[in-house]
Design an enzyme around this catalytic site. Structure first.
Site, PDB file in Angstrom:
ATOM      1  N   ASP A  79      -9.840   8.084 -43.215  1.00 25.09           N
ATOM      2  CA  ASP A  79      -9.809   8.389 -44.644  1.00 25.09           C
ATOM      3  C   ASP A  79     -11.209   8.407 -45.239  1.00 25.09           C
ATOM      4  O   ASP A  79     -12.162   7.903 -44.644  1.00 25.09           O
ATOM      5  CB  ASP A  79      -8.940   7.382 -45.389  1.00 25.09           C
ATOM      6  CG  ASP A  79      -9.496   5.958 -45.336  1.00 25.09           C
ATOM      7  OD1 ASP A  79      -9.967   5.547 -44.248  1.00 25.09           O
ATOM      8  OD2 ASP A  79      -9.466   5.264 -46.366  1.00 25.09           O
ATOM      9  N   GLU A 173      -8.852   2.814 -44.456  1.00 22.53           N
ATOM     10  CA  GLU A 173      -9.870   1.762 -44.454  1.00 22.53           C
ATOM     11  C   GLU A 173     -10.529   1.622 -45.820  1.00 22.53           C
ATOM     12  O   GLU A 173     -10.850   0.517 -46.265  1.00 22.53           O
ATOM     13  CB  GLU A 173     -10.933   2.075 -43.392  1.00 22.53           C
ATOM     14  CG  GLU A 173     -11.942   0.953 -43.137  1.00 22.53           C
ATOM     15  CD  GLU A 173     -13.180   1.021 -44.033  1.00 22.53           C
ATOM     16  OE1 GLU A 173     -13.978   0.081 -43.998  1.00 22.53           O
ATOM     17  OE2 GLU A 173     -13.338   2.029 -44.767  1.00 22.53           O
TER      18      GLU A 173
END
Length: 405
Positions: A79, A173
């Site tokens: 991400d 994350e």
């Protein structure tokens, strides 16, 4: 594929995470990238490449020697931060860089300038990957993913001995959830490294202790013409609460090991207001003291305006992995040696943030963090030198080969 080609492919996927989604992964683009990573892992010859039901990608490269070696893991996240747009990223390679301004967007006169970003001065002569100045680049952490893939391809094609290598790519994350559903036991590594750092040369085994703080302020609305002595304006009370925190202990005024309070979101009306903070400090005692300061601020608001005016929710996010890595400093020394062999000078720096490795270290998988070469993360002026990514790929290979010596 070169590491640059892999990187440009990965950043074409919009994987901005969403802390409000309440799902894992938090955004559908991460599923798309996960499938692409599995495809690339399978194509280069990694074994058991797969994505699980939570969007975690796993694979492995078996050992090619009989020597008994520790199983090492390589981890990056899929991400990107929501601090800048990750949609329709228009990345391109420029250079070699001549030391002046880089024109990112001529139409909008957006420039990447060494006057604003000092790091450019040490990258003269390199080829920079940049955007058009309207989005982030996504080097955090698609550079790490591309470098892991490129290194794995070299390992598989080489006959130099190495032990078993485990590979993982995690979702979410950036919103603090990357390690939530990570299968540590199934991953099967003895030690691991996250490739989630920045400037070339940086090796990190210290990170912030981290907590989130959410404050809901309850006010009382009444017609302003008859409000004297009755109205409690929640938005103004929220401003009072923020003023109770140390004014100079914010990200814009701290560095190195200095901690901070960071107001990330706020909204308000007369009747109700909300404030969201992150609290950070490398020192555990100072971290706990910061949480007490936040609690004291909320208590003071309740003293001034009555019980229940300020509702505080504090939640720890992760802790400084230094506490868990003190007995594994050989991981740091090995990384330093691998980086020198790749042609760069290593330096250990504290992370002014966190990584999946911080959480994983507390779950029994010692996991320091390595550089990717990226600069200016989480913003429209993010960039990464091609040559630095290539150096990181060599570092990864050296690290894995050196364990077999």
């Amino acid at each position: 594929m070169t590491v640059t080609e892999r990187f440009l492919k990965l950043v074409s996927y919009d994987t901005t995470s969403d802390e409000h989604a309440g799902t894992c992964p938090s955004t559908p683009g991460q599923w798309e990238l996960a499938r692409e990573l599995v495809r690339q892992l399978s194509a280069l010859g990694a074994q058991n490449a797969r994505v699980d039901e939570h969007c975690y990608v796993y694979a492995e490269i078996p050992a090619n020697c009989a020597k008994s070696l520790p199983v090492l893991g390589l981890i990056a996240h899929m991400d990107t931060s929501s601090d800048a747009s990750g949609h329709d990223i228009r990345a391109r390679v420029t250079g070699p860089y001549d030391g002046g301004d880089v024109i990112l967007n001529a139409e909008k006169d957006i420039r990447l300038s060494p006057k604003d970003y000092e790091s450019l001065r040490r990258n003269v002569g390199k080829h920079l990957i940049v955007t058009d100045g309207t989005t982030l680049l996504g080097a955090d952490d698609k550079a790490g993913a591309a470098e892991i893939l490129a290194a794995c391809e070299i390992l598989i094609r080489s006959d130099r001995p190495h032990g078993t290598v485990k590979i993982a790519f995690t979702p979410d994350e950036e919103i603090g959830c990357g390690a939530d559903l990570f299968d540590v036991r199934g991953f099967g590594a003895d030690y691991a490294y996250t490739l989630d750092g920045g400037t070339l040369g940086e090796i990190e085994y210290e990170n912030f202790n981290a907590a989130s703080a959410h404050v809901k302020i309850h006010g009382l609305s009444i017609h302003p013409g008859s409000a004297k002595g009755k109205m409690v304006n929640a938005s103004l009370v929220a401003m009072e609460l923020n003023a109770l925190l140390p004014a100079n202990e914010i990200p814009a005024k701290t560095e190195g090991y200095e901690g901070f309070f960071h107001l990330t979101d706020m909204s308000g009306r007369v009747e109700e207001a909300e404030l969201s903070y992150i609290i950070r400090d490398h020192d555990r005692e100072k971290f706990e003291a910061r949480k007490r300061v936040m609690a004291a601020a909320a208590a003071e608001i309740n003293r001034r305006y009555g019980p229940g005016t300020a509702e505080l929710t504090l939640k720890d996010s992760y802790y400084n992995m230094k506490e868990k890595l003190s007995g594994c400093m050989f991981l740091i020394e090995n990384a330093k040696r691998a980086l020198r062999e790749a042609g760069a000078e290593p330096r250990t720096v504290p992370i002014r943030g966190g990584t999946d490795g911080a959480r994983l270290s507390y779950e029994g998988l010692p996991c320091p963090n390595l550089c990717t070469g990226g600069e200016n993360y989480h913003g429209r002026f993010e960039y990464i030198p091609v040559e630095d990514m290539e150096t990181v790929v060599r570092m990864i290979c050296n690290l894995l080969w050196d364990f077999a010596k």
